[in-house]
Motif scaffolding. Structure first.
Motif, PDB file in Angstrom:
ATOM      1  N   MET A  90       0.839  -1.202   0.000  1.00 43.43           N
ATOM      2  CA  MET A  90       0.000   0.000   0.000  1.00 43.43           C
ATOM      3  C   MET A  90       0.873   1.251   0.000  1.00 43.43           C
ATOM      4  O   MET A  90       1.392   1.678   1.028  1.00 43.43           O
ATOM      5  N   ARG A  91       1.074   1.795  -1.186  1.00 42.14           N
ATOM      6  CA  ARG A  91       1.783   3.068  -1.328  1.00 42.14           C
ATOM      7  C   ARG A  91       0.833   4.072  -1.969  1.00 42.14           C
ATOM      8  O   ARG A  91      -0.371   3.855  -2.020  1.00 42.14           O
ATOM      9  N   GLY A  92       1.361   5.175  -2.458  1.00 43.36           N
ATOM     10  CA  GLY A  92       0.503   6.224  -2.998  1.00 43.36           C
ATOM     11  C   GLY A  92      -0.391   5.755  -4.128  1.00 43.36           C
ATOM     12  O   GLY A  92      -1.583   6.082  -4.182  1.00 43.36           O
ATOM     13  N   GLY A  93       0.172   4.971  -5.048  1.00 42.62           N
ATOM     14  CA  GLY A  93      -0.622   4.493  -6.177  1.00 42.62           C
ATOM     15  C   GLY A  93      -1.763   3.602  -5.758  1.00 42.62           C
ATOM     16  O   GLY A  93      -2.867   3.655  -6.335  1.00 42.62           O
ATOM     17  N   GLU A  94      -1.526   2.791  -4.722  1.00 34.83           N
ATOM     18  CA  GLU A  94      -2.584   1.899  -4.249  1.00 34.83           C
ATOM     19  C   GLU A  94      -3.681   2.662  -3.515  1.00 34.83           C
ATOM     20  O   GLU A  94      -4.849   2.266  -3.534  1.00 34.83           O
ATOM     21  N   LYS A  95      -3.309   3.775  -2.880  1.00 33.72           N
ATOM     22  CA  LYS A  95      -4.336   4.603  -2.246  1.00 33.72           C
ATOM     23  C   LYS A  95      -5.245   5.230  -3.300  1.00 33.72           C
ATOM     24  O   LYS A  95      -6.456   5.365  -3.090  1.00 33.72           O
ATOM     25  N   VAL A  96      -4.668   5.600  -4.441  1.00 34.42           N
ATOM     26  CA  VAL A  96      -5.486   6.091  -5.551  1.00 34.42           C
ATOM     27  C   VAL A  96      -6.371   4.973  -6.091  1.00 34.42           C
ATOM     28  O   VAL A  96      -7.564   5.167  -6.349  1.00 34.42           O
ATOM     29  N   LEU A  97      -5.797   3.787  -6.260  1.00 34.49           N
ATOM     30  CA  LEU A  97      -6.593   2.648  -6.733  1.00 34.49           C
ATOM     31  C   LEU A  97      -7.747   2.363  -5.781  1.00 34.49           C
ATOM     32  O   LEU A  97      -8.865   2.060  -6.222  1.00 34.49           O
ATOM     33  N   GLU A  98      -7.507   2.461  -4.485  1.00 39.52           N
ATOM     34  CA  GLU A  98      -8.562   2.240  -3.500  1.00 39.52           C
ATOM     35  C   GLU A  98      -9.699   3.236  -3.712  1.00 39.52           C
ATOM     36  O   GLU A  98     -10.882   2.872  -3.648  1.00 39.52           O
ATOM     37  N   ALA A  99      -9.341   4.507  -3.989  1.00 40.15           N
ATOM     38  CA  ALA A  99     -10.368   5.521  -4.237  1.00 40.15           C
ATOM     39  C   ALA A  99     -11.103   5.254  -5.549  1.00 40.15           C
ATOM     40  O   ALA A  99     -12.326   5.452  -5.642  1.00 40.15           O
ATOM     41  N   LEU A 100     -10.390   4.787  -6.558  1.00 39.20           N
ATOM     42  CA  LEU A 100     -11.052   4.415  -7.811  1.00 39.20           C
ATOM     43  C   LEU A 100     -12.009   3.253  -7.579  1.00 39.20           C
ATOM     44  O   LEU A 100     -13.110   3.212  -8.137  1.00 39.20           O
ATOM     45  N   GLY A 101     -11.577   2.324  -6.746  1.00 39.30           N
ATOM     46  CA  GLY A 101     -12.442   1.191  -6.429  1.00 39.30           C
ATOM     47  C   GLY A 101     -13.700   1.609  -5.699  1.00 39.30           C
ATOM     48  O   GLY A 101     -14.770   1.010  -5.888  1.00 39.30           O
ATOM     49  N   ALA A 102     -13.596   2.634  -4.855  1.00 43.94           N
ATOM     50  CA  ALA A 102     -14.780   3.144  -4.162  1.00 43.94           C
ATOM     51  C   ALA A 102     -15.744   3.785  -5.156  1.00 43.94           C
ATOM     52  O   ALA A 102     -16.970   3.712  -4.991  1.00 43.94           O
ATOM     53  N   ARG A 103     -15.181   4.404  -6.200  1.00 38.89           N
ATOM     54  CA  ARG A 103     -16.028   5.025  -7.238  1.00 38.89           C
ATOM     55  C   ARG A 103     -16.719   3.958  -8.085  1.00 38.89           C
ATOM     56  O   ARG A 103     -17.846   4.140  -8.532  1.00 38.89           O
ATOM     57  N   PHE A 104     -16.037   2.805  -8.271  1.00 33.81           N
ATOM     58  CA  PHE A 104     -16.590   1.692  -9.057  1.00 33.81           C
ATOM     59  C   PHE A 104     -16.518   0.426  -8.204  1.00 33.81           C
ATOM     60  O   PHE A 104     -15.619  -0.413  -8.380  1.00 33.81           O
ATOM     61  N   PRO A 105     -17.443   0.264  -7.260  1.00 36.58           N
ATOM     62  CA  PRO A 105     -17.319  -0.807  -6.262  1.00 36.58           C
ATOM     63  C   PRO A 105     -17.404  -2.219  -6.819  1.00 36.58           C
ATOM     64  O   PRO A 105     -16.979  -3.165  -6.149  1.00 36.58           O
ATOM     65  N   HIS A 106     -17.952  -2.400  -8.012  1.00 37.75           N
ATOM     66  CA  HIS A 106     -18.082  -3.749  -8.573  1.00 37.75           C
ATOM     67  C   HIS A 106     -17.081  -4.008  -9.694  1.00 37.75           C
ATOM     68  O   HIS A 106     -17.127  -5.070 -10.329  1.00 37.75           O
ATOM     69  N   ALA A 107     -16.180  -3.071  -9.928  1.00 38.30           N
ATOM     70  CA  ALA A 107     -15.247  -3.211 -11.046  1.00 38.30           C
ATOM     71  C   ALA A 107     -14.178  -4.255 -10.747  1.00 38.30           C
ATOM     72  O   ALA A 107     -13.608  -4.268  -9.660  1.00 38.30           O
ATOM     73  N   PRO A 108     -13.893  -5.128 -11.685  1.00 38.58           N
ATOM     74  CA  PRO A 108     -12.750  -6.027 -11.516  1.00 38.58           C
ATOM     75  C   PRO A 108     -11.445  -5.242 -11.670  1.00 38.58           C
ATOM     76  O   PRO A 108     -11.399  -4.224 -12.365  1.00 38.58           O
ATOM     77  N   ILE A 109     -10.403  -5.716 -11.006  1.00 36.35           N
ATOM     78  CA  ILE A 109      -9.079  -5.101 -11.105  1.00 36.35           C
ATOM     79  C   ILE A 109      -8.165  -6.076 -11.843  1.00 36.35           C
ATOM     80  O   ILE A 109      -7.988  -7.227 -11.424  1.00 36.35           O
ATOM     81  N   TYR A 110      -7.596  -5.612 -12.946  1.00 31.78           N
ATOM     82  CA  TYR A 110      -6.637  -6.396 -13.709  1.00 31.78           C
ATOM     83  C   TYR A 110      -5.231  -5.879 -13.398  1.00 31.78           C
ATOM     84  O   TYR A 110      -4.998  -4.668 -13.382  1.00 31.78           O
ATOM     85  N   THR A 111      -4.297  -6.797 -13.148  1.00 31.07           N
ATOM     86  CA  THR A 111      -2.955  -6.412 -12.726  1.00 31.07           C
ATOM     87  C   THR A 111      -1.966  -7.504 -13.124  1.00 31.07           C
ATOM     88  O   THR A 111      -2.357  -8.648 -13.397  1.00 31.07           O
ATOM     89  N   LEU A 112      -0.687  -7.144 -13.179  1.00 33.20           N
ATOM     90  CA  LEU A 112       0.321  -8.137 -13.565  1.00 33.20           C
ATOM     91  C   LEU A 112       0.414  -9.253 -12.546  1.00 33.20           C
ATOM     92  O   LEU A 112       0.464 -10.433 -12.896  1.00 33.20           O
ATOM     93  N   PHE A 113       0.471  -8.894 -11.252  1.00 28.58           N
ATOM     94  CA  PHE A 113       0.531  -9.899 -10.199  1.00 28.58           C
ATOM     95  C   PHE A 113       0.061  -9.296  -8.889  1.00 28.58           C
ATOM     96  O   PHE A 113       0.073  -8.072  -8.704  1.00 28.58           O
ATOM     97  N   HIS A 114      -0.351 -10.166  -7.990  1.00 34.68           N
ATOM     98  CA  HIS A 114      -0.965  -9.753  -6.726  1.00 34.68           C
ATOM     99  C   HIS A 114      -0.441 -10.659  -5.628  1.00 34.68           C
ATOM    100  O   HIS A 114      -0.534 -11.884  -5.731  1.00 34.68           O
ATOM    101  N   PHE A 115       0.105 -10.044  -4.572  1.00 34.46           N
ATOM    102  CA  PHE A 115       0.499 -10.797  -3.391  1.00 34.46           C
ATOM    103  C   PHE A 115      -0.625 -10.666  -2.373  1.00 34.46           C
ATOM    104  O   PHE A 115      -0.793  -9.600  -1.766  1.00 34.46           O
ATOM    105  N   PRO A 116      -1.440 -11.692  -2.192  1.00 32.32           N
ATOM    106  CA  PRO A 116      -2.597 -11.588  -1.289  1.00 32.32           C
ATOM    107  C   PRO A 116      -2.190 -11.110   0.111  1.00 32.32           C
ATOM    108  O   PRO A 116      -1.183 -11.537   0.668  1.00 32.32           O
ATOM    109  N   GLY A 117      -2.996 -10.182   0.641  1.00 32.05           N
ATOM    110  CA  GLY A 117      -2.733  -9.631   1.965  1.00 32.05           C
ATOM    111  C   GLY A 117      -1.822  -8.423   1.968  1.00 32.05           C
ATOM    112  O   GLY A 117      -1.643  -7.792   3.009  1.00 32.05           O
ATOM    113  N   SER A 118      -1.275  -8.061   0.806  1.00 34.27           N
ATOM    114  CA  SER A 118      -0.320  -6.947   0.759  1.00 34.27           C
ATOM    115  C   SER A 118      -0.993  -5.596   0.580  1.00 34.27           C
ATOM    116  O   SER A 118      -0.353  -4.554   0.768  1.00 34.27           O
ATOM    117  N   VAL A 119      -2.267  -5.591   0.183  1.00 36.05           N
ATOM    118  CA  VAL A 119      -2.989  -4.336  -0.020  1.00 36.05           C
ATOM    119  C   VAL A 119      -4.237  -4.339   0.851  1.00 36.05           C
ATOM    120  O   VAL A 119      -4.548  -5.325   1.521  1.00 36.05           O
TER     121      VAL A 119
END
Length: 362
Positions: A17-46
């Motif tokens: 959770m750095r600055g970019g992820e805080k922005v992503l969190e806000a984008l997710g709040a704007r689109f609560p049902h949107a899927p997130i596509y990403t290169l890789f995800h470490f579960p529990g890290s965000v």
């Protein structure tokens, strides 16, 4: 058959959770049902808010040694992001500091990129990330970064509109991509980060990813020159080198929870930002808590710090001496916590949401 999403979110990777992820969190709040596509995800890290979304990863998710060495897979990132298959949608919003902007949107979708920065280490900060050592490895790295720059420019046409987090980044987008970008400052939780009743203590605070371009060694040297304690919050690949440089007055605290961080902001004499930041969310958090900021007067911090009102800006060319002088000047001044906090209310999550909605036009 799953419902067609109103929007799809794309982010480079989810590893902390750095600055970019805080922005992503806000984008997710704007689109609560949107899927997130990403290169890789470490579960529990965000955050739980991000992980509440359906998260779709690339083939890199299963690459050997990924968790410890994902940076070594950089040459594969462009191809991996292009091979993500997004569902049909009207809107794609990418949150990009590396390759997310190069995703291929589905036919008919509008692609808006919230650009945290064009890839720093591929463009104007290559020497900061990779000090010159010569030899075969450096030549190979130069070839790989030149290839990344070519791809970075070639994929610009997949973006319909750019949003930048600061005037500094908007200028970089103009220089490197030849595109204009509207400035939408990232959201900061100024309702949580507020002044408190704690007494100020004689230490400086640095909150940063511990990477070479953050220049944390300058904060260490300046505080040691002033015989002032320094507390460093954050983790990163540069931690070992910085610990070897530091004297007994420097405490490395690693990652801390939000309440601890707020308490540190409330008690510190000043917050020190020696590197050139694309924006600087931590600087806003500090000021919101009534803590003045001392920062190199370049980059996105110029959208935040008003010299003499909520902190001091110094000339980066002056190095350690200029930083120490600016810290000394802040120590000699009196700042009202309430005045500092009011100076950054324009960075609230509510204002981010309003600006985002106006630019997305949905």
């Amino acid at each position: 058959m799953s419902a067609r999403p109103a929007a799809v979110l794309v982010h480079d990777w989810l590893t902390g959770m750095r600055g970019g992820e805080k922005v992503l969190e806000a984008l997710g709040a704007r689109f609560p049902h949107a899927p997130i596509y990403t290169l890789f995800h470490f579960p529990g890290s965000v955050s739980a808010a991000i992980e509440a979304h359906p998260i779709r990863t690339s083939a890199l998710q299963h690459a050997p040694g990924l968790r410890r060495h994902y940076r070594y897979y950089l040459p594969l990132f462009p191809r991996a992001i292009e091979r993500l298959r997004l569902p049909e949608t009207d809107l794609v919003v990418s949150s990009s500091h590396c390759v997310a902007k190069g995703v291929v949107p589905p036919p008919g979708a509008r692609h808006v990129c919230y650009c945290h920065t064009p890839v720093r280490y591929a463009w104007d900060q290559q020497a900061v990330y990779f000090p010159r050592k010569g030899g075969v490895a450096e030549r190979l790295r130069s070839l790989l970064l030149a290839r990344l720059r070519r791809w970075d420019v070639a994929s610009v046409g997949r973006v319909d509109a750019f949003l930048a987090n600061s005037r500094f980044v908007a200028d970089r987008i103009r220089r490197f991509y030849g595109r204009e970008a509207a400035v939408v400052a990232p959201p900061v939780d100024v309702g949580f980060f507020t002044p408190g009743r704690e007494e100020r203590a004689p230490f400086a605070l640095c909150v940063s990813a511990l990477s070479p371009y953050k220049r944390v060694e300058l904060a260490i040297a300046a505080c040691e020159r002033l015989r002032m304690d320094l507390r460093v919050v954050g983790e990163g690949p540069d931690r070992g080198r910085l610990e070897r440089l530091a004297g007994p007055g420097v405490a490395f605290l690693g990652r801390v929870d939000a309440e601890t961080l707020r308490s540190l902001y409330r008690r510190a004499t000043c917050f020190v930002q020696p590197g050139v930041e694309d924006f600087g969310i931590a600087s806003v958090e500090a000021i919101a808590c009534g803590c003045p900021v001392v920062a190199c007067g370049e980059g996105g911090v110029r959208d935040i710090v008003e010299d003499g009102r909520n902190g001091r800006l110094y000339h980066g060319e002056g190095g350690v001496a200029a930083l120490a002088d600016a810290i000394d000047a802040v120590r000699a001044e009196h700042f009202e916590s309430g005045d500092l906090s009011r100076s950054v209310q324009r960075f609230s999550a509510e204002r981010f949401g309003e600006a985002l909605t106006s630019h997305l036009r949905v």
